[in-house]
Design an enzyme around this catalytic site. Structure first.
Site, PDB file in Angstrom:
ATOM      1  N   LYS A  18       0.850  -1.213   0.000  1.00 45.21           N
ATOM      2  CA  LYS A  18       0.000   0.000   0.000  1.00 45.21           C
ATOM      3  C   LYS A  18       0.872   1.244   0.000  1.00 45.21           C
ATOM      4  CE  LYS A  18       0.842   1.349   4.464  1.00 45.21           C
ATOM      5  NZ  LYS A  18       1.582   2.545   4.840  1.00 45.21           N
ATOM      6  N   ASP A 145      -2.630  -1.556  10.112  1.00 44.43           N
ATOM      7  CA  ASP A 145      -2.688  -1.586   8.645  1.00 44.43           C
ATOM      8  C   ASP A 145      -3.167  -2.931   8.093  1.00 44.43           C
ATOM      9  OD1 ASP A 145      -1.696   0.981   8.557  1.00 44.43           O
ATOM     10  OD2 ASP A 145       0.336   0.401   7.966  1.00 44.43           O
TER      11      ASP A 145
HETATM   12  O1  C5P Z   1      -0.688  -1.054  14.737  1.00 51.58           O
HETATM   13  P1  C5P Z   1       0.745  -1.348  14.499  1.00 51.58           P
HETATM   14  O2  C5P Z   1       1.232  -2.528  15.294  1.00 51.58           O
HETATM   15  O3  C5P Z   1       1.111  -1.450  13.051  1.00 51.58           O
HETATM   16  O4  C5P Z   1       1.535  -0.096  15.037  1.00 51.58           O
HETATM   17  C1  C5P Z   1       2.919  -0.107  15.209  1.00 51.58           C
HETATM   18  C2  C5P Z   1       3.321   1.095  16.052  1.00 51.58           C
HETATM   19  O5  C5P Z   1       3.143   2.292  15.293  1.00 51.58           O
HETATM   20  C3  C5P Z   1       2.510   1.287  17.309  1.00 51.58           C
HETATM   21  O6  C5P Z   1       3.044   0.566  18.377  1.00 51.58           O
HETATM   22  C4  C5P Z   1       2.626   2.790  17.532  1.00 51.58           C
HETATM   23  O7  C5P Z   1       3.875   3.107  18.109  1.00 51.58           O
HETATM   24  C5  C5P Z   1       2.644   3.325  16.120  1.00 51.58           C
HETATM   25  N1  C5P Z   1       1.299   3.733  15.661  1.00 51.58           N
HETATM   26  C6  C5P Z   1       0.720   4.869  16.186  1.00 51.58           C
HETATM   27  N2  C5P Z   1      -0.527   5.246  15.772  1.00 51.58           N
HETATM   28  C7  C5P Z   1      -1.193   4.529  14.844  1.00 51.58           C
HETATM   29  C8  C5P Z   1      -0.617   3.380  14.277  1.00 51.58           C
HETATM   30  C9  C5P Z   1       0.637   2.995  14.709  1.00 51.58           C
HETATM   31  O8  C5P Z   1       1.309   5.555  17.026  1.00 51.58           O
HETATM   32  N3  C5P Z   1      -2.388   4.933  14.463  1.00 51.58           N
END
Ligand code: C5P
Length: 305
Positions: A18, A145
């Site tokens: 993406k 994501d």
């Molecule tokens: O959701 P995911 O595990 O992909 O997110 C990885 C990291 O990215 C989270 O631990 C956070 O630090 C950051 N993040 C965030 N806000 C979001 C998505 C991700 O701060 N909306």
């Protein structure tokens, strides 16, 4: 394919990368995540995940960046298999093979793509009968994501990015992606965003109407004018060399350029295929990136092949 065939040969799922054509980031929430208005576009660079019966959960990976992919239970593909197995009381006796073509830690949701693909592949292998809603729920537990990797196309992600509303697209968009050496950690980029925006009053993130109109019309020049990524300053702060990559692609004829998600991949929107090849060649020759790839969007989400 019959169930017996599925069991013997395994199930392969193809899943796209993406790019975020808009990534509007709000203030950090009490849970540590940030509220987003995240306009996702699936692009035609693909990983394939094959799930096949095995004695226990194992993962292998092939492809140019395979050495950088963790093969333990922290891999999102493994976590997806475990989550589905736990929910349905199934022994997670599966071998997952990831044929990796999406850049690793590149801001193109490659890890999330593998999570969505493994979930769909295991779901087919085990014939769980899970609904689309249940699969999306598991995806959201795996990462912000991951749900988008399952549905593909184009969508607005709100909340931390996991609450999806499909978005209309009116044609095919041509992209060039400049791959960087080494990845950037998403939490580190969000942390840098927090540092850079400390003390400022951040607006509530919202999708830009002009951007949604441009996507619906299929007009790349209009879309190029509205591309935006609130994480770009943070990615550039951590990786200042990306500014030269952005300049090289724009100088070679891209209509618009931005850092893809949390980077360090940079994305260049171009008007047509011949410009895509010209911009990719110029980026490669510029010495400002590891390599360049061309791709079309939107692309279909995770699909059994
Ligand atoms: O959701 P995911 O595990 O992909 O997110 C990885 C990291 O990215 C989270 O631990 C956070 O630090 C950051 N993040 C965030 N806000 C979001 C998505 C991700 O701060 N909306």
């Amino acid at each position: 394919m019959t169930r017996a065939d599925t069991g013997t040969r395994g199930v392969t799922v193809r899943v796209p990368a993406k790019v975020n054509v808009q990534l509007a980031v709000g203030a950090a929430r009490p849970d540590g995540f940030h509220d987003l208005a995240n306009v996702f576009l699936a692009v035609g660079l693909y990983d394939e995940v094959t799930a096949a019966p095995a004695d226990e959960l194992t993962i292998t990976c092939s492809g140019p960046d395979a050495a950088q992919v963790p093969l333990d239970r922290g891999n999102l593909a493994a976590r997806a298999a475990l989550a589905l197995a736990e929910r349905y009381g199934i022994e997670p006796a599966v071998h997952l093979h990831i044929a990796k073509d999406i850049p690793v830690a590149g801001g193109m949701a490659g890890g999330s793509a593998d999570g969505a693909a493994a979930l769909l592949a295991c779901d087919a292998l085990w014939s769980t009968g899970a609904s689309r809603e249940e699969l999306l729920e598991i995806c959201a537990e795996l990462g912000s994501d991951v749900p988008f990797s399952l549905i593909g196309g184009a969508a607005l992600g709100t909340g931390r990015g996991e609450l999806l509303t499909p978005v209309a697209t009116g044609g095919t968009f041509h992209w060039v992606f400049a791959l960087a050496d080494g990845g950037l950690s998403t939490p580190v980029v969000f942390g840098e965003f927090d540092r850079l925006t400390a003390g400022t009053d951040l607006p509530v993130p919202a999708a830009a109407p002009a951007l949604l109109d441009a996507l619906a019309s299929g007009d790349p020049a209009a879309l190029a004018k509205t591309l935006s990524n609130d994480l770009q300053a943070a990615a550039l702060s951590l990786r200042p060399s990306l500014a030269a990559t952005l300049a090289a692609g724009t100088g070679a004829g891209a209509l618009g350029a931005l850092v893809s998600g949390s980077g360090p991949t940079t994305a260049f929107l171009v008007p047509d295929e011949s410009t895509a090849h010209r911009v990719a060649a110029a980026l490669t020759a510029s010495g400002t990136c590891r390599t360049a790839r061309t791709a079309l969007s939107p692309a279909a989400g995770a699909t059994v092949v």
